[in-house]
Design a protein around this motif. Structure first.
Motif, short mmCIF file in Angstrom:
data_model
loop_
_atom_site.label_atom_id
_atom_site.label_comp_id
_atom_site.label_asym_id
_atom_site.label_seq_id
_atom_site.Cartn_x
_atom_site.Cartn_y
_atom_site.Cartn_z
N TRP A 1 58.96 -32.07 -32.41
CA TRP A 1 59.48 -32.27 -33.75
C TRP A 1 59.09 -31.08 -34.63
N MET B 1 65.58 -42.24 -33.80
CA MET B 1 65.09 -41.03 -33.15
C MET B 1 64.27 -41.29 -31.90
N ILE B 2 63.21 -42.09 -31.98
CA ILE B 2 62.29 -42.22 -30.85
C ILE B 2 62.96 -42.87 -29.64
N TYR C 1 53.11 -37.83 -38.28
CA TYR C 1 53.90 -38.32 -37.16
C TYR C 1 53.14 -39.42 -36.39
N ALA D 1 62.53 -38.54 -41.37
CA ALA D 1 61.24 -38.75 -40.72
C ALA D 1 60.60 -40.06 -41.16
N TRP E 1 61.77 -42.07 -38.07
CA TRP E 1 60.88 -41.48 -37.06
C TRP E 1 59.49 -42.11 -37.14
#
Length: 496
Positions: A208, A135-136, A191, A178, A182
């Motif tokens: 997000w 994701m990142i 997060y 996540a 993530w």
């Protein structure tokens, strides 16, 4: 009659399964969608195609099952993970999704790893790697190369989250995606804001979904639009699903500490649950609460496994059936008369995490034939699996039950080789469609038919058979395994 629907969103299409509350499949239906490859290393899909295919698959499966749609008590979807979607304020995609196999963000992945952020501890104790699939790096690529689209995006999420948003209108993320991709850590602040801040995109954390839901929680009810799309009742319960591999764990009954899901195919994936966290070189994870609240997920993987066997079959000629090759290979002794295969045809994922490693075949003489190569390939893959298990054991995790699914289960010989090399029994379940069944288990839990995921899985997942290891063969494989481990280090200086 009460039934549940499990949706399995894969790379090439989506599959809908209708299950009763005992886990028996009543019908399946599949619909495909296209993938675009605009440039080398790019792979994109249109999220609207996912939605349209899901509607057709559900309608077809319900019709095949011959049930009244009002008998459906809940549905749940699993999907590929690392399939990143950018949506505007109305939930409309601002660009095609970067699906999991899209690796354009290699430079961005290196930038993520270079931060040294504490959130990276979950991969080889912070040594990495960070994959361009995740994701990142993908979100950072959009920010660096398509800044106007990044700024326009109100939500950056995954395939899973997009489907739930379309079904219920709720903006929420799955804990599996996540936690494992993530760098979300529920017990350490959520997060990874410091990580995205150090990359110059602090606003990503606000794009997000604000909610991160555990598997099996009620996301909401089908909206009128979604209900019409699926041909199901308005307000029907939608359960939180997650990554296809992690949901497959549930479809294999892997819900308690010490159990491990062994998912085979073109590649192998090893996913286990531990009561305690641990991190170490060669170990991916552990990821807290990623599948079952209170438990930790450990991950291992082999990049090329069934694909190596298929490659060898292509060399000897596809007119040779797998059954014929298995029969020839079964007549050989453990160790294939000295032939050894290193299975790194596409690099090594764990425990070496070395993309530059390559496959090798050693020990050949003019006395060897296709059966030796075929059996040695299966043995090499099994040795790679045992090396992952050995690395996990060194970290303190020793699975007491291994549940296997996928392509390897079609070969009795390969199953036996895996059991013999590892010295552990393998359990095979009745329903081979583990991701769809796992989604059905989560739907049954969300609908209130069972009090927990573990209770639902215990009722809906049935054991078909067990493969017991031959300890005599295990002893014969020990020197083969030691040679396999030495091969990686011996071959490294010879790379082109």
């Amino acid at each position: 009659m009460s039934v549940v629907i499990g949706l399995d969103g894969g790379t090439e299409g989506i599959r809908a399964g209708v299950f009763d509350l005992a886990g028996r499949p009543l019908a399946f239906a599949a619909q495909s969608y296209p993938t675009a490859f605009p440039r080398p290393s790019w792979a994109e899909q249109n999220p609207q195609d996912w939605w349209e295919a899901a509607g057709r698959a559900v309608r077809e499966a319900v019709a095949k099952a011959g049930i009244d749609p009002r008998d459906v008590s809940a549905l749940c979807a699993d999907t590929t993970n690392c399939s990143v979607v950018a949506l505007d304020r109305d939930g409309v995609p601002v660009r095609p999704a970067l699906i999991w196999m899209d690796v354009r963000a290699a430079e961005e992945a290196a930038l993520v790893l270079a931060t040294g952020d504490p959130a990276l501890i979950v991969n080889s104790a912070g040594a990495g790697p960070v994959s361009a699939e995740w994701m990142i790096p993908k979100a950072l690529w959009i920010a660096r190369h398509e800044r106007a689209l990044f700024d326009r995006a109100a939500t950056i999420c995954e395939y899973q989250d997009y489907m739930n948003l379309r079904m219920t209108g709720r903006r929420a993320a799955s804990i599996t995606n996540a936690a494992i991709r993530w760098h979300y850590r529920a017990r350490e602040g959520g997060y990874a804001r410091s990580l995205v801040g150090s990359l110059g995109i602090p606003e990503l954390a606000d794009k997000w979904p604000t909610e991160v839901l555990p598997l099996g929680e009620v996301v909401g009810g089908l909206t009128p639009e979604a209900a019409a799309h699926f041909g199901l009742p308005v307000g029907l319960t939608v359960a939180q699903g997650g990554s296809d591999a992690e949901v497959a764990m549930i479809g294999l009954g892997v819900t308690t500490p010490g159990k491990l899901a062994f998912i085979t195919g073109s590649s192998h994936l090893h996913l286990g649950l531990s009561a305690e966290p641990f991190h170490g070189r060669g170990i991916w994870g552990t990821y807290a609460d990623a599948v079952i609240p209170g438990l930790h997920l450990v991950e291992g993987g082999q990049t090329s496994t069934g694909s190596v066997v298929n490659w060898l079959r292509g060399l000897v000629g596809t007119d040779w059936s797998y059954d014929a090759l298995n029969a020839e290979a079964a007549a050989l002794p453990p160790g294939s008369d000295g032939v050894l295969v290193q299975d790194h045809f596409q690099g090594n994922r764990t425990p070496h995490t070395d993309a530059g490693s390559r496959g090798a075949i050693t020990g050949l003489t003019l006395a060897h034939g296709r059966a030796h190569l075929f059996r040695a390939a299966m043995e090499g893959v099994a040795c790679g699996t045992e090396l992952i298990f050995e690395t996990m054991r060194a970290g303190g995790y020793r699975p007491d039950e291994i549940v296997i699914c996928g392509g390897a289960t079609r070969s009795d010989l390969w199953m036996q080789i895996h059991a013999d090399v590892c010295g552990q029994p393998l359990t095979v379940t009745e329903v081979g469609e583990a991701p769809a069944l796992g989604s059905a288990v989560l739907a049954a839990k969300a609908a209130g038919h069972y009090g927990s995921i573990a209770e639902a899985a215990a009722a809906m997942v049935k054991v078909a058979r067990r493969i017991e290891p031959s300890m005599a063969a295990h002893a014969q494989y020990r020197p083969v395994y030691e040679r396999y481990k030495q091969a990686y280090h011996a071959l490294a200086p010879l790379r082109a």
